[in-house]
Design an enzyme around this catalytic site. Structure first.
Site, PDB file in Angstrom:
ATOM      1  N   HIS A 263      41.409  39.718  33.323  1.00  0.00           N
ATOM      2  CA  HIS A 263      42.645  40.286  33.878  1.00  0.00           C
ATOM      3  C   HIS A 263      42.350  41.611  34.597  1.00  0.00           C
ATOM      4  O   HIS A 263      42.678  41.769  35.779  1.00  0.00           O
ATOM      5  CB  HIS A 263      43.651  40.509  32.741  1.00  0.00           C
ATOM      6  CG  HIS A 263      44.930  41.158  33.178  1.00  0.00           C
ATOM      7  ND1 HIS A 263      46.081  40.450  33.426  1.00  0.00           N
ATOM      8  CD2 HIS A 263      45.248  42.454  33.429  1.00  0.00           C
ATOM      9  CE1 HIS A 263      47.049  41.274  33.808  1.00  0.00           C
ATOM     10  NE2 HIS A 263      46.561  42.511  33.806  1.00  0.00           N
ATOM     11  N   GLU A 264      41.707  42.530  33.894  1.00  0.00           N
ATOM     12  CA  GLU A 264      41.421  43.829  34.511  1.00  0.00           C
ATOM     13  C   GLU A 264      40.481  43.667  35.702  1.00  0.00           C
ATOM     14  O   GLU A 264      40.586  44.392  36.686  1.00  0.00           O
ATOM     15  CB  GLU A 264      40.831  44.793  33.483  1.00  0.00           C
ATOM     16  CG  GLU A 264      41.729  45.101  32.283  1.00  0.00           C
ATOM     17  CD  GLU A 264      43.119  45.612  32.662  1.00  0.00           C
ATOM     18  OE1 GLU A 264      43.252  46.260  33.713  1.00  0.00           O
ATOM     19  OE2 GLU A 264      44.078  45.339  31.908  1.00  0.00           O
ATOM     20  N   HIS A 267      42.387  43.205  38.841  1.00  0.00           N
ATOM     21  CA  HIS A 267      42.833  44.493  39.398  1.00  0.00           C
ATOM     22  C   HIS A 267      41.665  45.212  40.089  1.00  0.00           C
ATOM     23  O   HIS A 267      41.808  45.776  41.178  1.00  0.00           O
ATOM     24  CB  HIS A 267      43.358  45.411  38.285  1.00  0.00           C
ATOM     25  CG  HIS A 267      44.704  45.032  37.730  1.00  0.00           C
ATOM     26  ND1 HIS A 267      45.829  44.943  38.521  1.00  0.00           N
ATOM     27  CD2 HIS A 267      45.110  44.761  36.462  1.00  0.00           C
ATOM     28  CE1 HIS A 267      46.872  44.620  37.745  1.00  0.00           C
ATOM     29  NE2 HIS A 267      46.460  44.492  36.499  1.00  0.00           N
ATOM     30  N   GLU A 293      49.565  42.879  40.108  1.00  0.00           N
ATOM     31  CA  GLU A 293      49.541  41.988  38.957  1.00  0.00           C
ATOM     32  C   GLU A 293      49.178  40.555  39.383  1.00  0.00           C
ATOM     33  O   GLU A 293      48.576  39.809  38.612  1.00  0.00           O
ATOM     34  CB  GLU A 293      50.906  42.038  38.261  1.00  0.00           C
ATOM     35  CG  GLU A 293      50.901  41.703  36.802  1.00  0.00           C
ATOM     36  CD  GLU A 293      50.118  42.683  35.922  1.00  0.00           C
ATOM     37  OE1 GLU A 293      49.780  42.277  34.806  1.00  0.00           O
ATOM     38  OE2 GLU A 293      49.832  43.827  36.354  1.00  0.00           O
TER      39      GLU A 293
END
Lengths: 498, 498
Positions: A263-264, A267, A293
């Site tokens: 997830h990170e 980003h 997101e």
């Protein structure tokens, strides 16, 4: 010096402050020892204040206003045209906030955050209620000062995800609800997968090594970024060449570290992929939460929970963690897509997650319009949980008190999480069309080709294009939940034999 | 606001800058990714400049001068009396440096550092020579501006180790030379210990764990400090409650990490042990290099290379590193006190280290007085190596080019390293007298009692007392090398059967 050069000097000075603030904040979350926190916070506060003072200084005002005059403005390129427009808007809004009001706003917010922490621990909503009420009223007042012509909640939504107004969000979320409520019901009527094999004793250093590997695998560049450890994973950075990612590690739970880092990483790829023409401008990192997101959630869910993502690398997991030698790839795939009707948003799967957001959005609107009172909020929360997920939390700690956002005055933020996933459905369709079959690309270990495509279509623009513009440019249509719904239905019909 | 309150506000503002600068610099050495360095350096430079500008501002001048007037000054306590005296001295000195000169000084120094790196890699002293010459002349000129009444090299020595003048250093270093030259000759005539057992493949994570353990063992408080990794170990920190230590790790060399962390731990204990009454004053960290070094070197050498230090914890090393199962404590003790006549200061043992410093000090004096020209420096270096250690380096890389100090304009710094060890000899005597037998204390695992004693006698005063004052207060006599020489003779006579 020309006015543009003066602007660039000013932006450079602001950038030097923001670099320091970013790193102090990063240090606070990753390294500062317990008793050192006050000293670091003091420095961070002082530098943030100096930076804010510079941004609303007479010097800044002169430069920004001069460059907004037609004779100067017309000579600017597109990046600097948009930069001075944004700076002028921000400047004018800041100037309209009375200093005294702002101090009391910040003070109450800080107090609300600390009371919320206490209330969450002690399951005491009544303790938090008056602070929440004040936060709501103050935030509305803040927006009335900043944008007297706008309806406050609409302005808040616009701040977190420009262009996505209430009407659009209502339409899209309603599409989702119609289809997902029966889908979730159908899934939950099936036997639950057995998760017992996934507990173990997973060496923390090995988890760190795996996190590094996964980031590299999806194309994160460690010459322009790094990972550290913090309680809650997050991504920040001083610039596209210095992107900071954190992860957390639990000895008994490997999946948490895996999907947090992916997830990170999403980003991080967004930040690393932004064009250098936006350096030192307000667009060097995308400030639209939904769009950001979308990039983390596409990796975490749509790509990272695809069985094909794991085909080329699952053996690596098995080599690093002996517990996994007894778990087949198929079993792993079932567990990472295990649908559960839990109480907690941050622990939920990609499908039920939608309801956690819709619930918060619907309640926020009611609170902001005054149709729902703070005292009635817990009951309203529980009723919606019952309606959407068929369960009711026994405590407010597991219900209305679980998230920090409202205590921090972040109203209008929640919808952006789900908008991110909705964009992802659209992006997935387009990737399949332009890149070829995504399952095949993943299965062949070519994940970085997807990163390159996302860079070309999304990342390179940083925060320059608004979310709606990005989606229109890439997908050629208005934002719609239809592709996400289709993706859910196809995937989970197979997985759960519906 | 009283003048004193104004001063405290000013010091707090300067402190907020220095906190940020410390952490940015720490980040540069421990975390910043390769391509992010420019952004962090830019922020660090901007904040250092702002901090310097504030320290020489009219506002600062007014406060400092007002507090130096008798009616204000007499009301101050001792800490603030000394603070305003120091600030006035620094202020007056800074004001006397012409801005243009200072810019060219800084520029040449930066250039000299980068040329030195190149010259060291390529073994090309001639490349570095003109920059070194300019550094020497510029540094002399800088001191002529700052302290027109003082002899420049004397002023430099005074800056790094207040009160230790050339005459004192000459006297003390000559005491050492007289006794140590024959001692080292005698040691080197004995058979060399076999070091082959100490090579291995030492897990880096385990080395980190051991570093943490050793710091805790000597009393470092991890709620007020932390460790990270950097190429060269160092200690910094934002305040006594936030002390940052780094270590380096080599897979094939465990001893390097062990003694580096004990050394840095000594610096860290000094910082953590300073009284809070010095917070935000110039005395919150000791700026006297020799005194600071005495605290790192007493742990690294006098305590850390004592066999009794290891008695309670050697089994831990053996448990963590299987290679050590075949090495007895006695063999370990011999290896960590292995005397070798090598070329490189930073790799040398505690005895030959003295000569590395004496050589540099003697050459520095000659350079500064103009009696030695830069072109003749390499030959002079090699001649002294031959005289003191009986060896001559084949390259300048291993000789005159090995250290960074002169390229950074740090003349007068080297003697402080050795002064630290000389103080340690004196402190050891006093500890034995006041605390009881140090060997016994170490053997019984009571290392923290030594830390407590050092805190009481040295650490708590931070940089408030000058080194000579500290030694006089603790040991009741002038600085002398006699105890250190005695320590060396007793220890190595036994170890090498002299």
């Amino acid at each position: 010096m020309t006015k543009l050069e003066e602007l660039k000097t000013l932006l450079k000075e602001l950038k030097d402050y923001s670099t320091a603030c970013t790193l102090l904040s990063w240090d606070l979350h990753t390294e500062t020892p317990k008793y050192g926190i006050d000293t670091v916070v003091s420095s961070l506060t002082a530098l943030s204040t100096k930076s804010f003072e510079l941004s609303v200084s007479e010097r800044a005002e002169k430069i920004i206003y001069a460059l907004n005059e037609p004779d100067e403005y017309d000579q600017l390129d597109d990046v600097y045209k948009k930069t001075v427009r944004k700076l002028k808007k921000d400047f004018d809004e800041s100037k309209r906030i009375p200093v005294d009001f702002y101090s009391s706003f910040v003070e109450n917010r800080a107090k609300a955050e600390s009371v919320w922490r206490e209330a969450k621990i002690t399951n005491n909503f009544a303790l938090f209620a008056p602070y929440l009420e004040k936060n709501i009223n103050n935030t509305i007042q803040l927006y009335k000062y900043m944008r007297p012509e706008a309806e406050p909640y609409a302005a808040m939504l616009d701040d977190y995800e420009k262009g996505m107004d209430e009407a659009s969000i209502d339409r899209i979320f309603n599409e989702l609800k119609t289809d997902l409520i029966p889908l979730v019901k159908a899934i939950l009527s099936k036997p639950e997968p057995d998760a017992s094999k996934f507990k173990g004793d997973f060496d923390i250093n090995k988890q760190k090594e795996l996190s590094h590997f996964l980031l590299e695998y999806i194309g994160f560049d460690f010459e322009r970024g790094c990972i550290a450890e913090s309680e809650h994973p997050f991504t920040s950075g001083t610039c596209r060449n210095d992107v900071r990612i954190t992860n957390h590690y639990h000895k008994d739970d490997l999946l948490s570290a895996i999907f947090s880092i992916i997830h990170e990483g999403g980003h991080g790829l967004f930040m690393q992929g932004t064009d250098e023409i936006y350096d030192n401008t307000p667009f060097s990192d995308c400030g639209y939460m939904g769009l950001h997101e979308s990039q983390s959630r596409i990796w975490e869910n749509i790509l990272g929970r695809n069985i094909n993502f794991w085909k080329p690398i699952y053996h690596k997991l098995q080599e690093m963690f002996p517990e996994y030698k007894n778990i087949s790839l198929e079993e792993f795939y079932i567990e990472i897509n295990h649908i559960k009707n839990g109480f907690v948003r941050t622990e939920s799967d990609e499908v039920t997650y939608c309801f956690h957001i819709i619930l918060r959005y619907e309640l926020e609107k009611e609170l902001m319009s005054g149709r729902l009172s703070v005292n009635d909020l817990p009951a309203a929360w529980n009723a919606k949980m019952k309606e959407y997920l068929g369960i009711e939390p026994e405590t407010d700690t597991l219900g209305v008190l679980q998230d920090t956002h409202w205590s921090g005055g972040m109203f209008g933020y929640f919808p952006s999480y789900l908008l991110g996933s909705i964009y992802d459905g659209m992006l997935l369709d387009k990737m399949n069309e332009e890149l070829g079959d995504i399952d095949t690309i993943l299965a062949e270990g070519r994940a970085k080709e997807i990163t390159a495509w996302l860079k070309e279509k999304v990342h390179r623009y940083g925060g320059f294009r608004e979310p709606k513009e990005v989606l229109m440019a890439v997908c050629g249509k208005e934002v719609t939940a239809e592709p996400l719904i289709r993706y859910f239905k196809e995937k989970y019909t197979k997985l759960y034999n519906l």
